[in-house]
Design a protein around this motif. Structure first.
Motif, PDB file in Angstrom:
ATOM      1  N   GLY A 121      56.980 -24.575 144.719  1.00 50.14           N
ATOM      2  CA  GLY A 121      55.882 -24.580 144.023  1.00 50.14           C
ATOM      3  C   GLY A 121      55.763 -23.645 142.988  1.00 50.14           C
ATOM      4  O   GLY A 121      56.396 -22.976 142.612  1.00 50.14           O
ATOM      5  N   GLY A 122      54.496 -23.510 142.696  1.00 52.96           N
ATOM      6  CA  GLY A 122      54.156 -22.378 141.643  1.00 52.96           C
ATOM      7  C   GLY A 122      52.512 -22.164 141.126  1.00 52.96           C
ATOM      8  O   GLY A 122      51.684 -23.030 141.751  1.00 52.96           O
ATOM      9  N   LYS A 123      52.406 -21.678 140.205  1.00 55.86           N
ATOM     10  CA  LYS A 123      51.017 -21.292 139.654  1.00 55.86           C
ATOM     11  C   LYS A 123      50.597 -22.447 139.061  1.00 55.86           C
ATOM     12  O   LYS A 123      51.413 -23.254 138.092  1.00 55.86           O
ATOM     13  CB  LYS A 123      51.021 -20.087 138.984  1.00 55.86           C
ATOM     14  N   VAL A 124      49.259 -22.776 139.126  1.00 58.53           N
ATOM     15  CA  VAL A 124      48.740 -23.917 138.263  1.00 58.53           C
ATOM     16  C   VAL A 124      48.233 -23.139 137.182  1.00 58.53           C
ATOM     17  O   VAL A 124      47.684 -22.100 137.354  1.00 58.53           O
ATOM     18  CB  VAL A 124      47.166 -24.377 139.170  1.00 58.53           C
ATOM     19  N   GLU A 125      48.606 -23.761 136.095  1.00 57.59           N
ATOM     20  CA  GLU A 125      48.159 -23.442 134.642  1.00 57.59           C
ATOM     21  C   GLU A 125      46.804 -24.039 134.304  1.00 57.59           C
ATOM     22  O   GLU A 125      46.185 -24.965 134.802  1.00 57.59           O
ATOM     23  CB  GLU A 125      49.361 -23.923 133.696  1.00 57.59           C
ATOM     24  N   GLN A 126      46.276 -23.493 133.363  1.00 57.46           N
ATOM     25  CA  GLN A 126      44.976 -23.937 132.759  1.00 57.46           C
ATOM     26  C   GLN A 126      44.975 -25.319 132.398  1.00 57.46           C
ATOM     27  O   GLN A 126      45.903 -25.839 131.775  1.00 57.46           O
ATOM     28  CB  GLN A 126      44.480 -22.817 131.559  1.00 57.46           C
ATOM     29  N   GLY A 127      43.846 -26.020 132.749  1.00 61.02           N
ATOM     30  CA  GLY A 127      43.722 -27.493 132.602  1.00 61.02           C
ATOM     31  C   GLY A 127      44.487 -28.316 133.651  1.00 61.02           C
ATOM     32  O   GLY A 127      44.265 -29.678 133.554  1.00 61.02           O
ATOM     33  N   GLU A 128      45.227 -27.775 134.431  1.00 62.51           N
ATOM     34  CA  GLU A 128      46.104 -28.581 135.569  1.00 62.51           C
ATOM     35  C   GLU A 128      45.251 -28.585 136.850  1.00 62.51           C
ATOM     36  O   GLU A 128      44.503 -27.755 137.157  1.00 62.51           O
ATOM     37  CB  GLU A 128      47.256 -27.961 135.850  1.00 62.51           C
ATOM     38  N   SER A 129      45.465 -29.708 137.622  1.00 62.77           N
ATOM     39  CA  SER A 129      45.000 -29.786 138.953  1.00 62.77           C
ATOM     40  C   SER A 129      45.983 -29.309 139.784  1.00 62.77           C
ATOM     41  O   SER A 129      47.208 -29.152 139.259  1.00 62.77           O
ATOM     42  CB  SER A 129      44.623 -31.154 139.409  1.00 62.77           C
ATOM     43  N   PRO A 130      45.678 -28.745 140.931  1.00 64.42           N
ATOM     44  CA  PRO A 130      46.921 -28.347 142.039  1.00 64.42           C
ATOM     45  C   PRO A 130      47.883 -29.327 142.069  1.00 64.42           C
ATOM     46  O   PRO A 130      49.200 -29.079 142.104  1.00 64.42           O
ATOM     47  CB  PRO A 130      46.133 -27.990 143.030  1.00 64.42           C
ATOM     48  N   SER A 131      47.661 -30.562 142.303  1.00 62.08           N
ATOM     49  CA  SER A 131      48.588 -31.492 142.353  1.00 62.08           C
ATOM     50  C   SER A 131      49.597 -31.941 141.131  1.00 62.08           C
ATOM     51  O   SER A 131      50.512 -32.113 141.403  1.00 62.08           O
ATOM     52  CB  SER A 131      47.863 -32.963 142.907  1.00 62.08           C
ATOM     53  N   VAL A 132      48.936 -31.985 139.913  1.00 62.99           N
ATOM     54  CA  VAL A 132      49.675 -32.014 139.036  1.00 62.99           C
ATOM     55  C   VAL A 132      50.555 -30.696 138.738  1.00 62.99           C
ATOM     56  O   VAL A 132      51.710 -30.719 138.325  1.00 62.99           O
ATOM     57  CB  VAL A 132      48.675 -32.260 137.482  1.00 62.99           C
ATOM     58  N   ALA A 133      50.066 -29.731 138.964  1.00 65.87           N
ATOM     59  CA  ALA A 133      50.730 -28.275 138.774  1.00 65.87           C
ATOM     60  C   ALA A 133      52.051 -28.420 139.734  1.00 65.87           C
ATOM     61  O   ALA A 133      53.280 -28.142 139.472  1.00 65.87           O
ATOM     62  CB  ALA A 133      50.203 -27.058 139.228  1.00 65.87           C
ATOM     63  N   LEU A 134      51.959 -29.000 140.983  1.00 62.60           N
ATOM     64  CA  LEU A 134      53.125 -29.167 141.912  1.00 62.60           C
ATOM     65  C   LEU A 134      54.058 -30.277 141.533  1.00 62.60           C
ATOM     66  O   LEU A 134      55.203 -29.694 141.475  1.00 62.60           O
ATOM     67  CB  LEU A 134      52.503 -29.471 143.312  1.00 62.60           C
ATOM     68  N   ILE A 135      53.543 -31.180 140.879  1.00 60.54           N
ATOM     69  CA  ILE A 135      54.571 -32.422 140.417  1.00 60.54           C
ATOM     70  C   ILE A 135      55.467 -31.394 139.147  1.00 60.54           C
ATOM     71  O   ILE A 135      56.775 -31.683 139.321  1.00 60.54           O
ATOM     72  CB  ILE A 135      53.790 -33.416 139.996  1.00 60.54           C
ATOM     73  N   ARG A 136      54.641 -30.770 138.466  1.00 55.85           N
ATOM     74  CA  ARG A 136      55.621 -30.034 137.238  1.00 55.85           C
ATOM     75  C   ARG A 136      56.475 -28.952 137.846  1.00 55.85           C
ATOM     76  O   ARG A 136      57.566 -29.069 137.459  1.00 55.85           O
ATOM     77  CB  ARG A 136      54.448 -29.315 136.333  1.00 55.85           C
ATOM     78  N   GLU A 137      55.862 -28.346 138.769  1.00 52.69           N
ATOM     79  CA  GLU A 137      56.700 -27.273 139.514  1.00 52.69           C
ATOM     80  C   GLU A 137      57.977 -27.806 140.054  1.00 52.69           C
ATOM     81  O   GLU A 137      59.127 -27.201 140.239  1.00 52.69           O
ATOM     82  CB  GLU A 137      55.887 -26.221 140.359  1.00 52.69           C
ATOM     83  N   LEU A 138      57.845 -28.828 141.107  1.00 58.18           N
ATOM     84  CA  LEU A 138      58.889 -29.499 141.516  1.00 58.18           C
ATOM     85  C   LEU A 138      60.008 -30.028 140.707  1.00 58.18           C
ATOM     86  O   LEU A 138      61.074 -29.971 140.746  1.00 58.18           O
ATOM     87  CB  LEU A 138      58.438 -30.483 142.601  1.00 58.18           C
ATOM     88  N   ARG A 139      59.641 -30.590 139.505  1.00 56.62           N
ATOM     89  CA  ARG A 139      60.323 -30.905 138.296  1.00 56.62           C
ATOM     90  C   ARG A 139      61.125 -29.899 137.720  1.00 56.62           C
ATOM     91  O   ARG A 139      62.425 -29.916 137.545  1.00 56.62           O
ATOM     92  CB  ARG A 139      59.668 -31.844 137.355  1.00 56.62           C
TER      93      ARG A 139
END
Length: 129
Positions: free
Chosen positions: A34-52
């Motif tokens: 996983g990783g850090k949530v960027e500005q404007g992201e929800s935690p779930s969207v951030a996780l999807i991005r980080e796993l990608r």
């Protein structure tokens, strides 16, 4: 407050865990991807991005299972948000990590996890999550 999203990816009763490289902060420590949530992201969207980005997989059916605040000595607190990953597509590519493995619940406590992950490891080991 910095928010970090992490995924609990399960397969055949085991959970995917990764160990940090020597050139990273907290070298050699185990963690959940996983990783850090960027500005404007929800935690779930951030996780999807980080796993990608980290593992080259597309995660879906995320379910938040635990969140809590943690402070490393001398640092500002962070909020850790853990999600059960219901499914993913693609083949996991763990090349960004020193090591990775599918670990049984009862084996998690034997690994040297990041201090911030100790609570989730305890919850998993004791079967509460």
């Amino acid at each position: 407050m910095t928010v970090v999203a992490a995924g609990l990816i399960r397969r055949s009763g085991r959970i995917f865990v990764c160990r940090r490289r020597a050139d990273q902060l907290h070298p050699g420590k185990w963690e959940f991807p996983g990783g850090k949530v960027e500005q404007g992201e929800s935690p779930s969207v951030a996780l999807i991005r980080e796993l990608r980005e980290e593992l080259s997989v597309e995660a879906a059916d995320l379910r938040e299972c635990l969140q809590y605040d943690f402070s490393y000595p001398g640092k500002q607190p962070i909020r850790l948000v853990f999600f059960a990953v219901g499914r993913y597509s693609g083949r996991i590519d763990p090349s960004q990590f020193a090591e990775s493995r599918w670990e049984a619940r009862d084996g998690l406590a034997e690994l040297d996890f990041l201090e911030g992950d100790e609570r989730i490891v305890r919850e998993l080991t004791e079967g509460r999550i």
